[in-house]
Design a protein around this motif. Structure first.
Motif, PDB file in Angstrom:
ATOM      1  N   VAL A   1     -14.889  63.777  50.014  1.00 23.61           N
ATOM      2  CA  VAL A   1     -15.293  64.908  50.858  1.00 23.61           C
ATOM      3  C   VAL A   1     -14.764  64.726  52.283  1.00 23.61           C
ATOM      4  O   VAL A   1     -14.275  65.684  52.905  1.00 23.61           O
ATOM      5  N   PHE A   2     -14.847  63.511  52.806  1.00 22.82           N
ATOM      6  CA  PHE A   2     -14.380  63.239  54.167  1.00 22.82           C
ATOM      7  C   PHE A   2     -12.880  63.512  54.291  1.00 22.82           C
ATOM      8  O   PHE A   2     -12.433  64.194  55.226  1.00 22.82           O
ATOM      9  N   GLY A   3     -12.087  62.993  53.345  1.00 29.00           N
ATOM     10  CA  GLY A   3     -10.643  63.223  53.380  1.00 29.00           C
ATOM     11  C   GLY A   3     -10.289  64.688  53.236  1.00 29.00           C
ATOM     12  O   GLY A   3      -9.414  65.209  53.934  1.00 29.00           O
ATOM     13  N   THR A   4     -10.975  65.380  52.331  1.00 31.38           N
ATOM     14  CA  THR A   4     -10.710  66.802  52.118  1.00 31.38           C
ATOM     15  C   THR A   4     -11.042  67.616  53.361  1.00 31.38           C
ATOM     16  O   THR A   4     -10.232  68.431  53.825  1.00 31.38           O
ATOM     17  N   ALA A   5     -12.238  67.410  53.913  1.00 31.84           N
ATOM     18  CA  ALA A   5     -12.686  68.210  55.051  1.00 31.84           C
ATOM     19  C   ALA A   5     -11.796  68.007  56.269  1.00 31.84           C
ATOM     20  O   ALA A   5     -11.428  68.972  56.959  1.00 31.84           O
ATOM     21  N   ILE A   6     -11.427  66.769  56.554  1.00 33.87           N
ATOM     22  CA  ILE A   6     -10.587  66.497  57.719  1.00 33.87           C
ATOM     23  C   ILE A   6      -9.213  67.132  57.547  1.00 33.87           C
ATOM     24  O   ILE A   6      -8.677  67.759  58.475  1.00 33.87           O
TER      25      ILE A   6
END
Length: 354
Positions: free
Chosen positions: A332-337
C-alpha cells in the motif's frame, strides 16, 4: 526496452526522458517531450490533433492553443521555423508531421521509465509534497485496518471503538506522511546532487527513510520513557525506514505494468510488498508489529491486535501475521506514493504547458 531516436545533431532517449543536442542536455517540458517522442515514433506520418490529445494529454481536456504552444516550444528548442521547417511540418487544420530523417534503435534495459520532475526548487518541492501525501493516504488505509482489527468490537461506541479508530487513523496517517516526506526529501536531494538515475533514487529514498526512522524512534523511545517510565521493546526505526524506503525508490523505476501511462506503480507496489514481508524475518518491525510491541509493553491499555493474527491461523500476532501485514503495508505504501508522484508529475506538466 529503451528507445532512442537520432535526427540531425539531436538525440532523444525515451526511456531516460532526455533530449540532447550534440551530447548537451536540453531542458524540456515532460508533456512536450511526449509529443516529440510521438512524432519521432512515426516519422513522415501525419499526427492528427486528436491523436496528440489522446496519446500525449491522455484525455485531459485542453484547448488547441495548448498543442500549438507545445509545437512552438519544440521548434524553438530544435532551432526550427514554421515557415521553413526542417523538422516539424504543419499540416493546416489537421496536425503535424516530423519530416527529418530519424534513426531509431532499441536498447535492452531492466530499468523502467524515470520519475521526471524539473530540476528547480518547484520540481523538488512537488516531489516531496507528493511523497508526503502518498504516505498519508497509505496511512488512511493502514489506520482503518488496524483501527477496526485491533479492537474487539469496533461497531459498539460504548466501548470507545470510534475514539480508538480515530486515534489509530491519526497515528497511521502521521507516520505515513512523515515517512513519505522523508523519502521524498531523500529522492529530491539525490536527484539534485547525482542526477535522476535509479541508483540515486534508491539511495536517496533509503537515506531519507533511515534518517527519519532513526530520529522518530529515538524521540519516541525517550517520550515513552519520560512519560510512562518504560520503553516498548521493539518499534519501527531507521533500519526499517532505510530498507522500505530503498525498496520503494528502486521499485519506482521498475517497468512492470502493462499500462503505458503508469509504468512504475506495480514495480513500487511489488518491491514495497516484498520488503515488507521480508523485514520481520530480519528482525524488523513495521506498524503492525510495532503496535503489538506497544500492547505487550503496556498490557493495561486497550490495544490488542492478536485478533489480526487469526487471519493467518495464529493465536497471536506472530511471525506469519507480521509477514502478511508487513507485505500489505509495504504494498500500500509503495502504491500510494507512486500514484501520488505520477499525479503530481502530470499536474505539474499541465501547469507548465499553460
Amino acid at each position: 526496452m529503451s528507445t532512442r531516436f537520432k535526427f540531425d545533431r539531436f538525440e532523444v532517449d525515451a526511456n531516460q526522458r532526455r533530449l540532447t543536442n550534440g551530447g548537451d542536455p536540453i531542458e524540456v517540458n515532460s508533456r512536450y517531450l511526449d509529443a516529440l517522442i510521438l512524432m519521432l515514433s512515426n516519422p513522415g506520418q501525419l499526427i492528427t490533433r486528436d491523436r496528440f490529445l489522446d496519446d500525449v494529454w491522455k484525455g485531459v481536456p485542453v484547448t488547441d492553443e495548448a498543442l500549438s504552444q507545445c509545437i512552438t516550444n519544440l521548434r524553438r528548442l530544435l532551432g526550427d521555423e514554421a515557415s521553413k521547417p526542417r523538422f516539424i511540418e504543419t499540416v493546416p487544420k489537421h496536425g503535424y508531421r516530423f519530416i527529418a530523417p530519424v534513426e531509431g534503435k532499441h536498447v535492452e534495459t531492466r530499468i523502467g521509465r524515470q520519475i521526471t520532475f524539473p530540476a528547480d526548487w518547484l520540481g523538488g518541492a512537488s516531489l516531496i509534497a507528493a511523497c508526503a501525501i502518498g504516505g498519508a493516504l497509505a496511512g488512511v488505509v493502514g489506520g482503518f485496518v488496524y483501527g477496526l482489527g485491533a479492537t474487539p468490537d469496533p461497531l459498539r461506541p460504548a466501548v470507545g471503538a470510534a475514539s480508538f479508530l480515530m486515534v489509530m487513523l491519526s497515528i497511521n496517517i502521521l507516520a505515513g506522511a512523515i515517512g513519505g516526506f522523508a523519502i521524498g526529501c531523500g529522492m529530491a536531494a539525490a536527484h539534485r546532487a547525482a542526477g535522476r538515475s535509479w541508483i540515486s533514487t534508491t539511495a536517496g529514498a533509503a537515506i531519507g527513510g533511515l534518517v527519519i526512522g532513526g530520529a522518530v524512534k529515538m524521540v519516541g523511545a525517550d517520550a515513552f520513557s519520560v512519560l510512562l517510565g518504560k520503553t516498548p521493546g521493539g518499534i519501527a526505526g531507521g533500519f526499517e525506514g532505510m530498507l522500505l524506503g530503498g525498496a520503494v525508490g528502486l521499485g519506482s523505476h521498475l517497468s512492470l505494468a502493462r499500462v503505458r501511462s503508469w509504468p512504475s506503480i506495480s514495480g513500487a507496489a511489488l518491491a514495497g510488498g516484498a520488503m515488507g514481508a521480508v523485514l520481520p524475518l530480519m528482525g524488523g518491525r513495521l506498524m503492525g508489529a510495532s503496535l503489538d510491541s506497544l500492547a505487550a509493553t503496556f498490557p493495561e491499555s486497550p490495544l490488542n491486535i492478536d485478533a489480526l493474527g487469526r487471519w493467518f491461523g495464529e493465536t497471536h500476532f506472530g511471525i506469519i501475521a507480521q509477514m502478511g501485514f508487513g507485505a500489505f503495508e509495504g504494498f500500500v505504501f509503495g502504491t500510494a506514493i507512486t500514484v501520488a508522484i505520477r499525479y503530481a508529475n502530470t499536474l505539474l506538466s499541465e501547469l507548465e504547458a499553460r
